[in-house]
Structures are given as C-alpha cells and as structure tokens.
Write an enzyme that holds these catalytic residues in place. Sequence first.
Site, PDB file in Angstrom:
ATOM      1  CG  ASN A 249      -4.474   3.884   9.435  1.00 46.95           C
ATOM      2  OD1 ASN A 249      -4.751   4.941   8.870  1.00 46.95           O
ATOM      3  ND2 ASN A 249      -3.391   3.740  10.170  1.00 46.95           N
TER       4      ASN A 249
ATOM      5  N   GLY B 224       0.821  -1.206   0.000  1.00 44.25           N
ATOM      6  CA  GLY B 224       0.000   0.000   0.000  1.00 44.25           C
ATOM      7  C   GLY B 224       0.856   1.257   0.000  1.00 44.25           C
ATOM      8  CB  THR B 225       4.043   2.061   1.708  1.00 46.46           C
ATOM      9  OG1 THR B 225       3.522   1.782   3.012  1.00 46.46           O
ATOM     10  CG2 THR B 225       5.018   3.215   1.776  1.00 46.46           C
TER      11      THR B 225
ATOM     12  CD  GLN C   9      -6.743  -0.633   7.632  1.00 47.66           C
ATOM     13  OE1 GLN C   9      -7.556  -1.533   7.873  1.00 47.66           O
ATOM     14  NE2 GLN C   9      -5.466  -0.747   7.950  1.00 47.66           N
TER      15      GLN C   9
ATOM     16  CG  HIS D 259      -0.126  -6.682   4.653  1.00 46.87           C
ATOM     17  ND1 HIS D 259      -0.101  -6.361   5.982  1.00 46.87           N
ATOM     18  CD2 HIS D 259       0.224  -5.560   4.003  1.00 46.87           C
ATOM     19  CE1 HIS D 259       0.261  -5.099   6.129  1.00 46.87           C
ATOM     20  NE2 HIS D 259       0.462  -4.587   4.930  1.00 46.87           N
TER      21      HIS D 259
ATOM     22  CB  CYS E 134       4.172   2.612  10.766  1.00 47.55           C
ATOM     23  SG  CYS E 134       3.221   1.808   9.514  1.00 47.55           S
TER      24      CYS E 134
ATOM     25  CB  THR F 121      11.122  -9.687 -12.721  1.00 48.42           C
ATOM     26  OG1 THR F 121      12.177  -9.448 -13.640  1.00 48.42           O
ATOM     27  CG2 THR F 121      10.476 -11.029 -13.012  1.00 48.42           C
TER      28      THR F 121
ATOM     29  CB  SER G 279      -2.260  -3.021   1.068  1.00 49.28           C
ATOM     30  OG  SER G 279      -1.219  -3.787   1.625  1.00 49.28           O
TER      31      SER G 279
HETATM   32  N1  PLP Z   1      -2.689   3.090   4.148  1.00 49.44           N
HETATM   33  C1  PLP Z   1      -3.385   2.673   5.205  1.00 49.44           C
HETATM   34  C2  PLP Z   1      -4.692   3.306   5.509  1.00 49.44           C
HETATM   35  C3  PLP Z   1      -2.913   1.624   5.997  1.00 49.44           C
HETATM   36  O1  PLP Z   1      -3.614   1.205   7.049  1.00 49.44           O
HETATM   37  C4  PLP Z   1      -1.660   1.050   5.670  1.00 49.44           C
HETATM   38  C5  PLP Z   1      -1.078  -0.005   6.529  1.00 49.44           C
HETATM   39  O2  PLP Z   1      -1.311  -0.062   7.699  1.00 49.44           O
HETATM   40  C6  PLP Z   1      -0.984   1.524   4.538  1.00 49.44           C
HETATM   41  C7  PLP Z   1      -1.516   2.548   3.810  1.00 49.44           C
HETATM   42  C8  PLP Z   1       0.325   0.936   4.132  1.00 49.44           C
HETATM   43  O3  PLP Z   1       0.130  -0.330   3.558  1.00 49.44           O
HETATM   44  P1  PLP Z   1       1.339  -1.381   3.454  1.00 49.44           P
HETATM   45  O4  PLP Z   1       1.557  -1.901   4.834  1.00 49.44           O
HETATM   46  O5  PLP Z   1       0.849  -2.417   2.514  1.00 49.44           O
HETATM   47  O6  PLP Z   1       2.509  -0.625   2.936  1.00 49.44           O
END
Ligand code: PLP
Length: 387
Positions: free
Chosen positions: A153, A72-73, A181, A203, A327, A239, A201
């Site tokens: 989140n 997601g990042t 989310q 996971h 994080c 890749t 994302s």
């Molecule tokens: N955006 C939101 C709202 C999230 O909750 C998160 C992860 O907690 C992310 C972005 C980042 O996703 P990723 O962990 O896949 O980098």
Amino acid sequence: MAEPIYLDHAATTPVRPEVRDAMAPFFGAQFGNPSSVHRWGRAARAALDEARERVASCLGAATDEICFTSCGTEGDNFAILGAWRAARTRGRPVVVTTPIEHKAVLASVHHAVVEGAVERLLAVDGNGTVVRGSYDDVVRDDVAVCSVMWVNNEIGTVQDIPALADVARARGVVFHTDAVQSFGKIPIDARRQAFDLLTVSGHKIGAPKGIGALFIRRGTPLEPLMYGGLQDRGRRPGTENVAFAVGFARAAELAVVECAAECARLGALRDALERELRQRIPDAVVHARTAQRAPHILNISVPGTDSESLLMALDLAGVAASSGSACQSGNVNPSHVLTAIGTPPELAAAAIRMSLGALTTDDAIARVAQLFPALTTKARRLVGTSA
Ligand code: PLP
C-alpha cells in the site's frame, strides 16, 4: 480557485453512485434481518445470498467461501489469528510474514506471538520484493500460516502471489494474502491460484467504509474471532450488514469489469507524473522504481524536504496526498516499509505517496506535475532555515 485534487485513493475512495443506488432500498423498506423467518427476513436473506454469490464470482470462488467482514483489518486478523489458533495444537507453531505488510497483518502476527507463536520474517529486496531463496527456506512444514500482501500500500510493489501460494500448498502451509490494494488492479481467480485465504476491503474500490470480505478456501482450518449466533455458519456471528454487502458486490463487479482499462489509464497517468517529476526534480527518488508495481501508487522523496511540511504545502495548494498509509499519518516515525527496504532515514522522512484512482484526470496530473517542484523548492528552503 481551481478544483482540489485528490491523490489519496490508496487510503480510501469515494462511494460510487452505482453502489449508492444498489444500497438505497436497504436503508428503506428492505430493512429486514436475514435471520428472521418472515417476509422481511426472507427478502434480506435473498439479497445477502445474492451479494455473496456475486462477490464469489468476482474472485473465482464458491459462494460458501466468502465471509463478509467489517473491513480489511478484520479480514487480516481473522485469517492470521484464525489459522494460527486452528493449527497450534498440530505441531505448526510458526507464523510467517514480510516486514512490509500493513499493520493489520503485522499486529495480528505479533498477537499470535503473544499467544505462543514463533514469528519468522521473509527477506525483501530494495524494491520490497520477497527474496525467493528466503521464502523457500522459511516456508517449511512447521508453519501454521504464511501471509504475504499482493500489492504494497505504500510503494505499490506486486508480489508473485500465485507462485508463492503454489510452494505453500506443496508444503501443506495455509497461505494468506492481503489483496486490499490489488483487488481491481490484478485479476484474482481462486480456481487457478492456490491461496487459501484472501482479504479484500470495500472502501478501496468505491464501496463504503465498514465492509470487506475474507475468502476462505473450503477445508481451510480457521477458528472464528467472535462467538455468538450462527450467522455465516458460525464463522462470523453478528447480524449481517445487508446494505453494505449489496454495495460491496456492486463495487466488486464494477472493479473487475473495469480492471484492464482502468489499470492502463492509471498506469499511463502515474508514469507521466513520475517522468515529469524526475525531469523537473533531478535528485528526486522514486521508491521501488524498478519493481513490478501496481499502476495506482507513486512514492517519491525529495532530498532536503520532510513529508509533513510538503504534505501541508500540497494541501494548501489543493492537493491531497499522504506520507504512507493513512493509519501512519500524524506519526513522525519513518515508514516501516521504507525502512525495511533499506531507505536512508532522511529520505524515508521525506516520502510522499500519491495514489491515483477514479477521480484522477489528465488535467489533475498535469497540474500536480507543475505545482510539485515549486512546493519542494519552498519546502527545501524551510527545512534549510530550521536546520
Ligand atoms: N491492508 C492493506 C494493504 C491496506 O492498504 C489497508 C488499508 O489501508 C488495510 C489492509 C486495512 O483495510 P481497512 O481500512 O478496510 O481496515
């Protein structure tokens, strides 16, 4: 000893067995590189194309509108920096976002500022909902990209993304939403909803860590983040991770099919937990309580406690929760989200996020409702004696 209870699904989720099964062949005989012309390559290409098509269909998108990412990042960085870099020479120097975004968005916006962008922040109310008047004022024709998360989140607040995206479209502004989310919790349909860029994302929905996708509406100007080969039409060289793309497609399909029933189940459990905790701890504060909230997130503060001690006490009692986004764990600064919605510092410093998901059962919720009050009493005594 009772089974430990995992209440941190907003941080990450276990890989689903269906996803593991779908990925397995790609760790064995089907190891080809999708860019190779021989049979191994062709098989990998076919699997990747099919995964892309299946993810597209989950989002109401066309196949070429899906770009697989590593997380997601990356999707958030690509959307914001890519859109800003593509627009900066066209008289649109402004990047708009909210103060309650994930750091993946906020840090991307700050980086755009380092490159010369002008940042404009939208106002949010005490529930974390974007103030509509502020949005209408701020999203003007000098804006390169506007990014508003669908579900927060930390506190679960849901924004009215379809309405906000409509305004942006009418003003020619590229609109991005971080749906990390919300995917699997709120129906997404790119045919009916006017967002241009949308991040998801893997996971968070039962796929492994290390895979995600960015929806890029056809015609949206976007500069790549990386330079190299011609994979994904040069949008994202490197890749491709075929196994994870296949796993992500499976997880996405399951999340979409199960969305309504799972949301009803989680919403009922979250509401029961909230009700019990408020009854047993009358001065507990539920953040964003009156907002429209996603069903899987409960963020609560008990006055006179602090998050770190309470999290440790919960962990010792077998309950895994969080003080906000993963994080931020280990970071003693109060959450930027709670601060932005006007939470007093001592309450922000006591916040506990419990997030529900596939592993959450009725029994687990009943046990937490029973355990939590005694742990907070102990935490209050500890904080009281150390003060
Ligand atoms: N955006 C939101 C709202 C999230 O909750 C998160 C992860 O907690 C992310 C972005 C980042 O996703 P990723 O962990 O896949 O980098």
